[in-house]
Design a protein around this motif. Structure first.
Motif, mmCIF file in Angstrom:
data_model
loop_
_atom_site.group_PDB
_atom_site.id
_atom_site.type_symbol
_atom_site.label_atom_id
_atom_site.label_comp_id
_atom_site.label_asym_id
_atom_site.label_seq_id
_atom_site.Cartn_x
_atom_site.Cartn_y
_atom_site.Cartn_z
ATOM 1 N N GLU A 103 -3.833 10.242 1.697
ATOM 2 C CA GLU A 103 -3.910 10.451 0.165
ATOM 3 C C GLU A 103 -2.231 10.152 -0.403
ATOM 4 N N ALA A 104 -1.437 10.523 0.336
ATOM 5 C CA ALA A 104 -0.099 10.118 -0.231
ATOM 6 C C ALA A 104 0.564 8.887 0.185
ATOM 7 N N LEU A 105 0.091 8.122 1.296
ATOM 8 C CA LEU A 105 0.525 7.004 1.703
ATOM 9 C C LEU A 105 -0.326 5.634 1.534
ATOM 10 N N ASN A 106 -1.628 5.848 1.500
ATOM 11 C CA ASN A 106 -2.539 4.829 1.909
ATOM 12 C C ASN A 106 -3.548 4.858 0.704
ATOM 13 N N SER A 107 -3.506 5.348 -0.475
ATOM 14 C CA SER A 107 -4.518 5.247 -1.682
ATOM 15 C C SER A 107 -3.819 4.685 -2.798
ATOM 16 N N PRO A 108 -3.535 3.238 -2.717
ATOM 17 C CA PRO A 108 -2.547 2.858 -3.916
ATOM 18 C C PRO A 108 -3.685 2.502 -5.106
ATOM 19 N N PRO A 109 -3.151 2.527 -6.222
ATOM 20 C CA PRO A 109 -3.757 2.041 -7.280
ATOM 21 C C PRO A 109 -4.268 0.284 -7.116
ATOM 22 N N LEU B 81 -3.806 -4.343 -3.262
ATOM 23 C CA LEU B 81 -3.922 -3.805 -4.778
ATOM 24 C C LEU B 81 -4.945 -4.516 -5.414
ATOM 25 N N GLY B 82 -5.391 -5.560 -4.800
ATOM 26 C CA GLY B 82 -6.466 -6.449 -5.663
ATOM 27 C C GLY B 82 -7.865 -6.383 -5.135
ATOM 28 N N SER B 83 -8.200 -6.241 -3.826
ATOM 29 C CA SER B 83 -9.190 -6.173 -3.190
ATOM 30 C C SER B 83 -9.734 -4.849 -2.780
ATOM 31 N N VAL B 84 -9.116 -4.459 -1.445
ATOM 32 C CA VAL B 84 -9.849 -3.433 -0.713
ATOM 33 C C VAL B 84 -9.257 -2.180 -1.408
ATOM 34 N N GLY B 85 -8.276 -1.904 -1.717
ATOM 35 C CA GLY B 85 -7.654 -0.809 -2.101
ATOM 36 C C GLY B 85 -6.825 0.149 -1.353
ATOM 37 N N SER B 86 -6.736 -0.182 -0.145
ATOM 38 C CA SER B 86 -6.047 0.538 0.790
ATOM 39 C C SER B 86 -5.745 -0.503 2.216
ATOM 40 N N PHE B 87 -4.916 0.135 2.915
ATOM 41 C CA PHE B 87 -4.405 -0.629 4.026
ATOM 42 C C PHE B 87 -5.227 -0.505 5.455
ATOM 43 N N ASP B 88 -5.490 -1.321 6.150
ATOM 44 C CA ASP B 88 -6.230 -1.259 7.408
ATOM 45 C C ASP B 88 -5.638 -2.231 8.445
ATOM 46 N N LYS B 89 -5.604 -1.636 9.681
ATOM 47 C CA LYS B 89 -4.978 -2.583 10.613
ATOM 48 C C LYS B 89 -5.670 -3.932 11.088
ATOM 49 N N GLU B 90 -4.971 -4.910 10.949
ATOM 50 C CA GLU B 90 -5.599 -6.197 11.095
ATOM 51 C C GLU B 90 -6.650 -6.649 10.210
ATOM 52 N N MET B 91 -6.238 -6.381 8.888
ATOM 53 C CA MET B 91 -7.128 -6.434 7.796
ATOM 54 C C MET B 91 -7.233 -8.198 7.281
ATOM 55 N N THR B 92 -6.030 -8.450 7.608
ATOM 56 C CA THR B 92 -5.898 -10.038 7.212
ATOM 57 C C THR B 92 -7.035 -11.147 7.758
ATOM 58 N N GLY B 93 -7.350 -10.579 9.198
ATOM 59 C CA GLY B 93 -8.351 -11.263 9.911
ATOM 60 C C GLY B 93 -8.061 -12.654 10.236
ATOM 61 N N ALA C 204 0.859 -1.082 -0.023
ATOM 62 C CA ALA C 204 -0.196 0.107 0.057
ATOM 63 C C ALA C 204 0.704 1.387 0.082
ATOM 64 N N VAL C 205 1.838 1.336 0.880
ATOM 65 C CA VAL C 205 2.646 2.466 1.057
ATOM 66 C C VAL C 205 3.472 2.551 -0.240
ATOM 67 N N ILE C 206 4.153 1.606 -0.979
ATOM 68 C CA ILE C 206 4.850 1.832 -2.042
ATOM 69 C C ILE C 206 4.011 2.280 -3.441
ATOM 70 N N SER D 76 2.562 2.883 -8.832
ATOM 71 C CA SER D 76 2.796 1.706 -9.633
ATOM 72 C C SER D 76 2.475 0.425 -8.932
ATOM 73 N N VAL D 77 1.491 -0.493 -9.323
ATOM 74 C CA VAL D 77 1.000 -1.501 -8.498
ATOM 75 C C VAL D 77 1.980 -2.666 -8.965
ATOM 76 N N LEU D 78 2.959 -2.702 -9.779
ATOM 77 C CA LEU D 78 4.048 -3.605 -10.050
ATOM 78 C C LEU D 78 5.037 -3.504 -8.974
ATOM 79 N N LEU D 79 5.288 -2.255 -8.603
ATOM 80 C CA LEU D 79 6.313 -1.816 -7.469
ATOM 81 C C LEU D 79 5.801 -2.241 -6.284
ATOM 82 N N GLY D 80 4.505 -2.117 -6.170
ATOM 83 C CA GLY D 80 3.702 -2.252 -4.904
ATOM 84 C C GLY D 80 3.701 -3.746 -4.690
ATOM 85 N N LEU D 81 3.686 -4.708 -5.825
ATOM 86 C CA LEU D 81 3.675 -6.016 -5.634
ATOM 87 C C LEU D 81 5.003 -6.478 -5.318
ATOM 88 N N VAL D 82 6.005 -5.861 -6.023
ATOM 89 C CA VAL D 82 7.635 -6.282 -5.653
ATOM 90 C C VAL D 82 8.015 -5.927 -4.099
#
Length: 428
Positions: free
Chosen positions: A238-244, A335-347, A172-174, A180-186
Motif C-alpha cells: 500500500e505504501a510502496l507499490n500502489s502508484p497513481p 505508471l502508464g500500464s500495469v499500475g504496480s511493480f512486479d518482478k521481471e515484469m519487462t519480460g 513505482a516506489v517514488i 506524484s506521477v511526475l516525480l515517479g517519471l523523474v
C-alpha cells in the motif's frame, strides 16, 4: 550517343554494380511468408465471414462493422503475395534494387490475410487492435531511442532490459511515496541514467567488453529488483507499490477522428512525450552540433579527437542520456500500464528494443517503426487468442519473437552498425 544518354547508361551501370552484392535473403523470406499464407488459403482454408469493427465507443463517429468473405479474401491475398515475391526474385536476379514498398506492402497484406483467416465468423476490433499495439510499443520506442543514441556514440547498450526494470521499480516506489506521477517519471529517468552510468564507466573508462557488462547489468538488476520486491514491496504494497497512473488526455476534435483518433490522440502524457521525443532525437541527430559530434565519436573517434572533440566524455554523457530516455519507457510499465511493480515484469522487451535498433538501421525514425511493428505483433497474439484461432497457444506466445527474428533476419537487409560501435577509444 548523346551526353544525357551516356550519363543515364553510366548511372544504370553504377546502380547495378552497387546492388550486385545484394543476395536473396529478402526474396527467400517473402517466399516463406507466401507459402504460409498459401497453406492457410488452400490447405487449411476456413469458410465464413470475417468482420472488422471500425468504430469505437469513445468516438463520436461510428463507422460500424464491415464483413468480408474469409476464403475469397485470403486467396486473393495469397495470389498478391506470390506476385510480390516473384517480383522480388526477378529484381534481385537482374541486379535491380528492391524498393522498400515491397516488404511494407507484403507485410500489410500478410497480416490482413492472417487476421481474416483467424477471424472466420469472428470479430476484429480494429481500433482496439491498433490502440493496444501503440500502448505495447511505447516502452520499445523509448528503449530503441536510447539504443540508437548509445550505439551512435559508440557504446553497445545490451542493458536496456536492466534500465527498463530499474526504472519501473524506482517509479513505482517514488510515485507511491509521493503520490506524484511526475516525480515517479523523474525517478525512472534517474534510474535509467544510473544503469547507463555503470555501463559507461566500465565500458569507457575500464575498457570492459560492452556486451558482457550489459549482460551482467541485466542479471544484477533482475536479481536486485526481485529481492527488493519480495523483501520490501510485498510487505508494504500500500505504501510502496500502489502508484497513481497517468490519466488519458484526449485532444479535442482530434480524438474523434474515426479509427486513428482514439488510437493516437486519446493517450497518456508518456505517449505524447514519445510523439515529441522521436522527431526531436531524429532532428538533433542529423541537424545539430550535438548530433554531429555524437555520430563522429561513433563512426571515427580518432578523426573526432583530432578536431578537438573529447571522445570519451562525449560518449559518457550520451550513454547517460540514452539511459534516461530508456527510463521513460520503464516508467510506462508501472505508471502508464500495469499500475504496480512486479518482478521481471519487462519480460525481455529490452532485447526486442535492441532488435528494433538493428532492424531500424540505427536510425531513430526507422527504429520507432520497427518498435511499432513488434508492439503490433505482441497485441496480435492477445487478439488471436481471444478470437479462438486454431493455431496452438504455444505458437501464439512465440509470435512477437518470431516476428522479431523475421524482421531482423529477413527484412532488415544489409544493415551496417556505426563503425566504432562497441570499440573502446584509447587516446594516442
Amino acid at each position: 550517343m548523346s551526353i544525357d544518354t551516356t550519363a543515364s547508361a553510366t548511372g544504370d551501370a553504377i546502380t547495378r554494380e552497387r546492388v550486385k552484392q545484394r543476395h536473396f535473403k529478402l526474396p527467400v523470406t517473402l517466399a516463406v511468408g507466401t507459402a504460409l499464407v498459401w497453406l492457410m488459403a488452400f490447405v487449411f482454408g476456413r469458410d465464413g465471414i470475417s468482420t472488422y469493427r471500425l468504430g469505437d465507443r469513445t468516438s463520436s463517429i461510428d463507422l460500424g462493422d464491415v464483413g468480408i468473405p474469409t476464403a475469397a479474401t485470403v486467396t486473393a491475398c495469397a495470389i498478391a503475395l506470390a506476385l510480390l515475391t516473384a517480383y522480388a526474385f526477378w529484381a534481385v536476379a537482374t541486379f535491380r534494387k528492391v524498393g522498400m514498398w515491397v516488404p511494407i506492402v507484403f507485410a500489410i497484406l500478410a497480416v490482413f490475410a492472417f487476421l481474416t483467416w483467424s477471424a472466420a465468423d469472428g470479430l476484429v476490433p480494429v481500433t482496439g487492435l491498433l490502440f493496444g499495439a501503440v500502448s505495447l510499443s511505447v516502452p520499445l520506442v523509448f528503449g530503441a531511442l536510447g539504443g540508437v543514441i548509445g550505439e551512435r556514440a559508440g557504446v553497445v547498450n545490451v542493458a536496456i532490459e536492466a534500465q527498463f526494470l530499474f526504472a519501473a521499480f524506482s517509479s513505482a516506489v517514488i510515485a507511491s511515496m509521493t503520490g506524484s506521477v511526475l516525480l515517479g517519471l523523474v525517478a525512472a529517468m534517474v534510474a535509467g541514467a544510473l544503469v547507463g552510468s555503470v555501463l559507461a564507466v566500465f565500458s569507457i573508462k575500464y575498457l570492459v567488453e560492452q556486451v558482457i557488462i550489459g549482460v551482467v547489468l541485466n542479471v544484477l538488476i533482475i536479481g536486485l529488483t526481485s529481492f527488493l520486491h519480495g523483501a520490501l514491496l510485498t510487505p508494504n504494497s500500500e505504501a510502496l507499490n500502489s502508484p497513481p497512473r497517468f490519466p488519458r488526455l484526449p485532444i479535442p476534435f482530434l480524438s474523434d477522428i474515426p479509427i486513428l483518433g482514439p488510437v493516437v490522440f486519446n493517450q497518456t502524457l508518456i505517449v505524447y512525450i514519445m510523439y515529441v521525443a522521436v522527431p526531436l532525437v531524429a532532428w538533433g541527430l542529423y541537424k545539430t552540433r550535438w548530433g554531429l559530434r555524437l555520430r563522429a565519436v561513433g563512426e571515427h573517434p580518432q578523426a573526432a579527437d583530432t578536431v578537438g572533440i573529447k571522445v570519451n566524455p562525449t560518449r559518457f554523457w550520451n550513454v547517460l542520456l540514452a539511459g534516461a530516455i530508456a527510463g521513460i519507457g520503464g516508467a510506462y510499465f508501472t505508471l502508464g500500464s500495469v499500475g504496480s511493480f512486479d518482478k521481471e515484469m519487462t519480460g525481455g522487451l529490452g532485447f526486442i528494443a535492441l532488435a528494433a535498433v538493428i532492424f531500424g538501421g540505427w536510425d531513430p525514425v526507422r527504429a520507432t517503426l520497427a518498435a511499432l511493428l513488434f508492439g503490433f505483433a505482441t497485441n496480435l497474439e492477445t487478439l488471436l487468442t481471444n478470437l479462438g484461432s486454431p493455431i496452438p497457444s504455444e505458437f501464439m506466445a512465440m509470435l512477437p519473437y518470431v516476428v522479431t527474428l523475421l524482421a531482423v533476419v529477413g527484412f532488415a537487409g544489409q544493415v551496417k552498425a556505426p563503425a566504432a560501435s562497441g570499440k573502446p577509444y584509447i587516446k594516442g
